[in-house]
Design a protein around this motif. Structure first.
Motif, PDB file in Angstrom:
ATOM      1  N   SER B 165      10.205   6.012  -5.709  1.00 55.47           N
ATOM      2  CA  SER B 165      10.688   4.641  -5.712  1.00 55.47           C
ATOM      3  C   SER B 165       9.895   3.759  -4.753  1.00 55.47           C
ATOM      4  O   SER B 165       9.684   4.099  -3.595  1.00 55.47           O
ATOM      5  CB  SER B 165      12.166   4.643  -5.318  1.00 55.47           C
ATOM      6  OG  SER B 165      12.519   3.456  -4.679  1.00 55.47           O
ATOM      7  N   ILE B 167      10.637   0.685  -3.585  1.00 54.57           N
ATOM      8  CA  ILE B 167      11.398  -0.008  -2.549  1.00 54.57           C
ATOM      9  C   ILE B 167      11.759   0.942  -1.409  1.00 54.57           C
ATOM     10  O   ILE B 167      11.703   0.601  -0.233  1.00 54.57           O
ATOM     11  CB  ILE B 167      12.653  -0.691  -3.159  1.00 54.57           C
ATOM     12  CG1 ILE B 167      13.350  -1.539  -2.123  1.00 54.57           C
ATOM     13  CG2 ILE B 167      13.591   0.316  -3.751  1.00 54.57           C
ATOM     14  CD1 ILE B 167      14.321  -2.515  -2.700  1.00 54.57           C
ATOM     15  N   LYS B 168      12.066   2.189  -1.767  1.00 56.49           N
ATOM     16  CA  LYS B 168      12.362   3.158  -0.710  1.00 56.49           C
ATOM     17  C   LYS B 168      11.111   3.461   0.100  1.00 56.49           C
ATOM     18  O   LYS B 168      11.175   3.633   1.315  1.00 56.49           O
ATOM     19  CB  LYS B 168      12.904   4.451  -1.316  1.00 56.49           C
ATOM     20  CG  LYS B 168      14.343   4.340  -1.787  1.00 56.49           C
ATOM     21  CD  LYS B 168      14.790   5.637  -2.393  1.00 56.49           C
ATOM     22  CE  LYS B 168      16.202   5.543  -2.895  1.00 56.49           C
ATOM     23  NZ  LYS B 168      16.539   6.711  -3.725  1.00 56.49           N
ATOM     24  N   ILE B 170       8.667   1.396   0.687  1.00 50.19           N
ATOM     25  CA  ILE B 170       8.439   0.272   1.605  1.00 50.19           C
ATOM     26  C   ILE B 170       9.336   0.417   2.834  1.00 50.19           C
ATOM     27  O   ILE B 170       8.901   0.249   3.970  1.00 50.19           O
ATOM     28  CB  ILE B 170       8.693  -1.080   0.893  1.00 50.19           C
ATOM     29  CG1 ILE B 170       7.641  -1.282  -0.211  1.00 50.19           C
ATOM     30  CG2 ILE B 170       8.652  -2.236   1.882  1.00 50.19           C
ATOM     31  CD1 ILE B 170       7.810  -2.565  -0.999  1.00 50.19           C
ATOM     32  N   ALA B 171      10.597   0.764   2.587  1.00 53.39           N
ATOM     33  CA  ALA B 171      11.514   0.947   3.704  1.00 53.39           C
ATOM     34  C   ALA B 171      11.014   2.062   4.625  1.00 53.39           C
ATOM     35  O   ALA B 171      11.073   1.941   5.856  1.00 53.39           O
ATOM     36  CB  ALA B 171      12.913   1.267   3.189  1.00 53.39           C
ATOM     37  N   MET B 172      10.487   3.148   4.046  1.00 57.69           N
ATOM     38  CA  MET B 172       9.986   4.241   4.874  1.00 57.69           C
ATOM     39  C   MET B 172       8.774   3.792   5.695  1.00 57.69           C
ATOM     40  O   MET B 172       8.606   4.210   6.833  1.00 57.69           O
ATOM     41  CB  MET B 172       9.598   5.447   4.004  1.00 57.69           C
ATOM     42  CG  MET B 172      10.768   6.228   3.427  1.00 57.69           C
ATOM     43  SD  MET B 172      11.838   6.968   4.670  1.00 57.69           S
ATOM     44  CE  MET B 172      11.096   8.589   4.831  1.00 57.69           C
ATOM     45  N   CYS B 432      13.652   9.759  -0.756  1.00 51.58           N
ATOM     46  CA  CYS B 432      12.607   9.051  -0.019  1.00 51.58           C
ATOM     47  C   CYS B 432      11.542  10.038   0.415  1.00 51.58           C
ATOM     48  O   CYS B 432      11.826  10.974   1.156  1.00 51.58           O
ATOM     49  CB  CYS B 432      13.174   8.370   1.222  1.00 51.58           C
ATOM     50  SG  CYS B 432      14.465   7.198   0.893  1.00 51.58           S
TER      51      CYS B 432
END
Lengths: 149, 502
Positions: B165, B167-168, B170-172, B432
């Motif tokens: 994913s 978006i995940k 990017i968060a990581m 993630c």
């Protein structure tokens, strides 16, 4: 009522929110400064808020989109592997690499349900000899081979 | 010609007795871990980092690079003979390689894979030699704002092209950036997020994090799977030559795979895995009869195997010229360089030309060694396959912890390793992947420093990022990429590309 449709997303979102909140909370004493004079807190605080934002989006998706379930976590492998790592840290200075290796191999082998004592003894001796030979005599890594230095 | 004399310097440096030895060790180790399932190049390089501490920088980089591209060769062996990828980049090779082996053409599949890889490796090396200097020259014009924008674009691309994913990921990356800031702020001396642990004053150590999130998590995940029977289809040395028609069928896919791999390798986030998948898709598209794929089409071996090796080589380009690690392995190489006190980037080529060109030359030498290591010695590697995982993983675990402890003999490092292992494992369960976080972690301090310098330059005006042409171009690319991800049909085709065979 909201229904959890993607538990993985919700879980990940909550972790991100927690990290972001921790970043803001523990970073509150750091000087923020201004754009032209960034303090030590400037970039961390921005990143923390970004993390919270991402967490909210990802967590929110957990209610909006369908996703796969979280796989069941078998506790045995992870517990024994982690235990083995910690055991190494606590034992190495006390009893040296040779015996620590034996201990680590035993704990690690117990991570599988089919634990075979005889096999593990042989494996432990072989790996211990290999580790002491390669890492201490071959590569002179900074650790004692035996207890008491 | 300049490139010629440069390469000559490189070969002179790489062909010293010591460096040849380390190239051989790297290639042997790479093949070994490529063959063995359950351990990949990431934990191996991480494990060996502390050992390279005492080595000459060139020797250590040659050895570590050898492990990476050596693993591409070894991984194909298991894919073809056992239907089990030793390496993520060989997953696609299973589909047609194993089918070929079942039809008695294992030898042909192996040699096409090895020779295709060799060809691709040579082209990849030339690619680095050709594109390195101009890119480095470009990079020398970069200023702080440009570097900041470059890192932003690099991280974004790494996220888009990686698995899972977006978006995940990017968060990581953001979490990684944040973790990278732990420790003493170089500018003000303020201590950040150390919770009174003095071991964190210099920042979170790289090794406990990488070993924990890759090495240990991998072991735990493998332990949860059922142990599979690994019986190899037997091959004899004299069966190794492909027939004339097989040869004729495979040279075009090798060329296409090399091209696909070389290009995808350069892009941040690209690398061997993506290249192999993309090459397989390309082969299937151009084939006259796509239904043969999955049933032992030699093109399905030749293309991806060439591509993954080409990409393994060219993925060094962004690291060596821009100082930007494009995937976790390059992040480790960056770590290895920093341990040696070398800041990767354009300056390496001018200040240490022997290092850059020596590494390029060693890659060609290493590829030659690998053909010899892999084809005639195939029997030995197949025997190693029969070692069951229950004997392997305790030893792998042991090497991992010794590796961490070797760089920093401190029990706190073991606790950090355990913490990151648990964190990495939980995040994997939540979908993630850990790789983006490691990239962010390495770039965190660099991004902060470049952001600070840019804003000092502009007296706090963020418009500086849009005023400099290089920075503006990079940011427009980043924005375009972001828009592209959001468009639904692109998202779909990206998913399909990864599902092919996966």
């Amino acid at each position: 009522m909201l229904r959890i449709r993607s538990p993985q997303d919700l879980g990940a979102g909550l972790v991100f929110i927690a990290i972001g909140v921790a970043g803001v909370y523990f970073g509150q004493d750091l000087t923020y400064g201004s754009s032209s004079r960034m303090g030590p807190g400037y970039f961390p605080i921005i990143l923390s808020y970004l993390t919270i934002m991402m967490g909210l989006i990802i967590g929110g998706r957990g209610f909006a989109l369908d996703g796969p379930p979280i796989q069941r976590i078998p506790l045995r492998p992870i517990s024994f592997v982690i235990l083995a790592i910690l055991a190494f840290g606590f034992l190495i200075e006390q009893i040296g690499l040779a015996l620590t290796t034996v201990a680590v191999i035993f704990i690690a082998s117990a991570a599988r349900k089919q634990f075979n004592v005889k096999e593990t003894v042989v494996l432990a001796i072989v790996v211990a000899a290999l580790c002491v030979g390669v890492f201490i005599y071959g590569l002179s890594q900074p650790m004692p081979a035996w207890w008491g230095r | 010609m300049d490139a010629f004399s440069n390469l000559a310097t490189g070969f002179a440096a790489a062909a010293s007795f010591q460096n040849l030895g380390f190239a051989l060790i790297g290639c042997l180790l790479g093949t070994l871990i490529g063959v063995l399932p359950g351990i990949g190049p990431i934990p191996t390089i991480a494990m060996l980092l502390p050992i390279t501490f005492g080595l000459d920088p060139l020797s250590s980089l040659i050895m570590l690079a050898g492990i990476y591209y050596g693993a591409q060769y070894g991984g194909s062996t298991t894919s073809i003979l056992v239907n089990m990828p030793g390496e993520a980049s060989s997953v696609v090779t299973c589909m047609d390689g194993y089918q070929m082996a079942r039809k008695g053409r294992a030898g042909a599949a192996l040699s096409v894979a090895a020779l295709g890889s060799f060809f691709a490796g040579c082209v990849g090396t030339i690619f680095i030699a050709a594109f390195g200097p101009p890119l480095a020259a470009l990079a020398q014009q970069f200023n702080s704002p440009d570097y900041f924008s470059l890192m932003l674009l690099g991280l974004l691309m790494a996220v888009v092209l990686a698995h899972g994913s977006v978006i995940k990921a990017i968060a990581m990356v953001i979490v990684g950036l944040l973790f990278g800031l732990v420790g003493t702020d170089v500018n003000s001396g303020a201590v950040r997020y150390t919770f009174g642990v003095s071991e964190l004053w210099d920042g979170i150590d790289f090794l406990p994090m990488v070993i924990g999130m890759f090495g240990i998590v991998e072991i735990i995940r493998n332990l949860e799977e059922k142990e599979v029977d690994r019986t190899a289809i037997s091959t004899k040395f004299r069966d190794l030559w492909p027939s004339a028609s097989e040869f004729a069928q495979s040279w075009k896919p090798v060329l296409r795979g090399t091209a696909v791999g070389s290009i995808l390798g350069i892009l941040p986030g690209g690398g061997a895995v993506l290249a192999a998948f993309a090459a397989y898709t390309v082969e299937k598209k151009v084939a006259k009869d796509p239904s043969r794929f999955g049933k032992g089409a030699i093109e399905g071996v030749a293309g991806p195997e060439s591509a993954n090796n080409a990409a393994a080589q060219t993925s060094f380009i962004p690291l060596l010229t821009l100082g930007l690690p494009s995937n976790p392995i390059m992040a480790l190489m960056m770590g290895a360089m920093m341990i040696q006190g070398i800041q990767p980037g354009a300056a390496v080529m001018t200040s240490r030309p022997d290092l850059f060109w020596g590494m390029v030359a060693s890659m060609w030498i290493g590829n030659l060694m690998l053909v010899v290591i892999n084809l005639p010695m195939i029997g030995i590697w197949v025997k190693l396959l029969s070692i069951p995982y229950r004997y392997l993983y305790p030893a792998i675990l042991m090497f991992c912890v010794i590796g961490v402890y070797g760089t920093n003999a401190n029990a706190v490092m073991m606790i950090l390793t355990a913490v990151f292992a648990v964190f990495g494992y939980i995040m994997v369960r939540f979908g993630c992947e850990p790789a983006p976080m490691v990239l962010g972690f390495l770039l965190g301090p660099l991004m902060e420093e470049n952001l600070r310098r840019s804003l000092v330059l502009s007296r706090g005006d963020p418009m500086i990022f849009l005023q400099r042409p290089i920075s503006l171009t990079l940011l427009i690319c980043a924005l375009g990429l972001l828009l592209v991800i959001v468009l639904p049909n692109v998202r779909k085709s990206r998913e399909i590309a990864f599902q092919e065979g996966g």
